[in-house]
Design a protein around this motif. Structure first.
Motif: not given
Lengths: 431, 164
Positions: A194-196, A198, A331, B155-158
């Motif tokens: 999981r990653f984000t 912007r 996400v 969890e989601a990390v950058p």
């Protein structure tokens, strides 16, 4: 067709921001458009929520989201898959904060209202205060329509949505082909990155059908893999590598056409020597030659990205799932897949697949951070000069129908993006 | 517990962890790679309590070959995430030696990284497990194992352009 200009781009309705061969950058930056997308797309379309292997038995659950709504996907006692809004009917507390697990039901931590796996309200503490006030039968969890195809489970908040099978249409054939990477066994979820980033969710939606960026953004990954793998991915100049528009916003990008149908194997393609160790382990485990060949040819997954509008891509050997958080934050989940079979056979195969997945995907992979940097840069740049469009016209002049009637162009062309944006325009125009 | 932070062997292991932190903040990856033994593992798991990493998905699960490839990726200039990566400042502290002899030191620690990029600070918090193999002198001490257990591992990390 309305053209957008610097003077009009902020006043036009969202549907006018998609012009077929280009779209307005405002689609990435306007919070009001984001709110409409949540209502008109993510709360009306079929949204992918789980793979059936994530719910192996009665009581299995997975928590996720459909648009802005937190949901729990459950397998109830009768084996039926349900999607329940993760919100107690009493005062609104979330019922479940675990990502996955096994439960007999869900009890609200606030006042202990308890619900079954089917969402029915089972118990209320000190119920005498509710006598004559309400009927428990009316206070089950809000339930979404849930349908599946080929192990892919989708849910929708739209009671009027067409059946999932109709929404998928010609995609079903490609889902069948994608699942052939189980090598004769069912496909199973092995783990999730999981990653984000912007940026707006549509930047990632485009990327799942963007063959054009691959050798540029992923040069460092190409340099890190063996020559055969790099050669297999050298689709830029292969005229048989194509993208089809499959309708309803879906598309398929065939990077390695000879691996489009893993079940179609004439035996002429040699197995890569890098898998000699794996072959030896499978031989020692008693697998026969045909099974070894099926499993090893499938280690890299299928040769295509199947892009399903709006939130999931079945990408070569994994699922790529997007969840919009806000107009400029998204996400992504990269769901690693393997085979579900006897440990002595699938153990070594899945280990190989896990290492390949880690090599490219996830927040520290050799590919994902570079993609993510590109998406961040699109979000930042798209703030400038709003009259300048985002171009999705590559290959428009060479797009032709395939034998099946699918609009088709080269794999580096933007046929899949045009398909997605046409669906976006349809859904955003629908009041 | 008989192990103490003032044990000279533990001090050497802590100094190695601090040297590594400085090299990673300076993005001196070639030198960083030299702090690892040939058979060492460098892991960032997704499951915080994982001990056996081979049959599960990890963020990083590097042997010497993968560390070498990773260093190449970070330094060759083609990885756009690495070229434009965040500036990092890390603190490694709260050391707890758990196993000490003349050959190796096993150490637990806390690591906080502040990563700054384009006007934003991201916080990375982790428990770190180190196994340091002691050499004939401090300059020959090497990591045999490093496991970075992020507080938000699942969890989601950058997406990151640097190493932890």
């Amino acid at each position: 067709m309305t053209e957008f200009t610097a003077a009009t781009v902020y006043d036009l309705p969202p549907a006018d921001l998609v012009l077929g061969d280009r779209v307005a950058g405002r689609m990435y930056t306007d919070p009001a458009i984001f709110d409409q997308e949540m209502t008109k797309i993510f709360e009306r379309a079929w949204i992918w929520v789980a793979h059936e292997s994530e719910l192996p038995k009665a009581g299995s659950f997975k928590s996720t989201h459909v648009g802005r709504h937190p949901v729990i996907v459950t397998k109830d006692r009768k084996g039926e898959i349900r999607t329940l809004v993760n919100r107690c009917r009493h005062r609104g507390a979330s019922l479940c904060e675990k990502k996955t697990g096994h439960a007999n039901g869900f009890t609200c931590p606030y006042h202990a209202w308890s619900y079954g796996l089917d969402g029915k309200l089972r118990g209320i503490p000190y119920p005498d205060g509710y006598e004559g006030v309400m009927d428990k039968a009316d206070l089950g969890l809000k339930t979404l329509r849930t349908e599946s195809y080929g192990g892919m489970i989708f849910a929708t908040l739209n009671a009027e949505a067409e059946p999932l099978a109709d929404f998928l249409g010609d995609v079903k054939l490609w889902i069948d082909r994608f699942m052939a990477q189980g090598g004769g066994y069912p496909v199973k979820v092995l783990g999730t990155h999981r990653f984000t980033y912007r940026g707006n969710w549509k930047i990632q939606l485009e990327n799942t059908t963007d063959g054009y960026h691959f050798p540029i953004v992923h040069r460092s990954w190409m340099a890190s893999v063996d020559a055969e793998t790099a050669e297999m991915m050298s689709f830029m100049t292969d005229p048989t590598a194509v993208t089809h528009d499959l309708g309803n916003g879906h598309s398929v990008m065939q990077m390695v056409p000879e691996h489009s149908d893993l079940d179609a194997d004439d035996g002429s393609e040699p197995l890569q020597p890098r898998f000699d160790g794996l072959v030896a382990r499978l031989e020692a485990a008693g697998a026969d030659e045909a099974e070894i060949r099926r499993l090893v040819r499938a280690v890299h997954g299928t040769g295509f990205n199947l892009n399903l509008f709006p939130n999931v891509s079945m990408s070569i050997s994994f699922f790529r799932v997007l969840r919009p958080i806000s107009v400029d934050e998204t996400v992504i989940e990269h769901v690693a897949l393997g085979s579900d079979g006897p440990a002595e056979i699938v153990g070594p195969v899945n280990r190989e697949r896990l290492r390949a997945h880690e090599h490219f995907q996830g927040p520290f992979g050799f590919g994902t951070p570079d993609d993510s940097e590109g998406w961040d840069r699109v979000q930042r740049g798209a703030q400038g000069a709003p009259e300048l469009p985002i171009m999705v016209n590559r290959g428009l002049g060479r797009e032709k129908p395939s034998a099946e009637g699918w609009p088709t162009s080269h794999v580096t062309d933007e046929t899949g993006m045009r398909a997605a944006y046409a669906q976006w325009k349809r859904m955003m125009s629908d009041d | 517990m008989t192990e103490t932070l003032t044990d000279p062997r533990v001090v050497r292991a802590i100094e190695l962890a601090w040297r590594e932190a400085a090299l990673l903040d300076a993005k001196e990856y070639e030198t960083w790679q030299g702090l690892y033994a040939e058979d060492a593992r460098y892991v960032i798991p997704i499951e915080r309590d994982a001990e056996d990493f081979d049959d599960v998905l990890n963020m990083v699960n590097d042997d010497a070959r993968m560390r070498g490839l990773r260093v190449r990726r970070m330094t060759e200039g083609y990885a756009i995430a690495a070229v434009d990566s965040a500036i990092t400042v890390r603190t490694v502290s709260r050391f707890i030696p758990t196993d000490v002899d003349d050959r190796s030191v096993t150490l637990k620690a806390a690591q906080i990284i502040v990563a700054y990029k384009r006007g934003r600070h991201d916080l990375w918090a982790a428990d770190v497990d180190y196994v340091v193999r002691l050499g004939a002198s401090a300059g020959e001490d090497r990591f045999a194992r490093k496991v970075v257990r992020l507080v938000n591992a699942d969890e989601a990390v950058p997406a990151a352009g640097f190493l932890l």
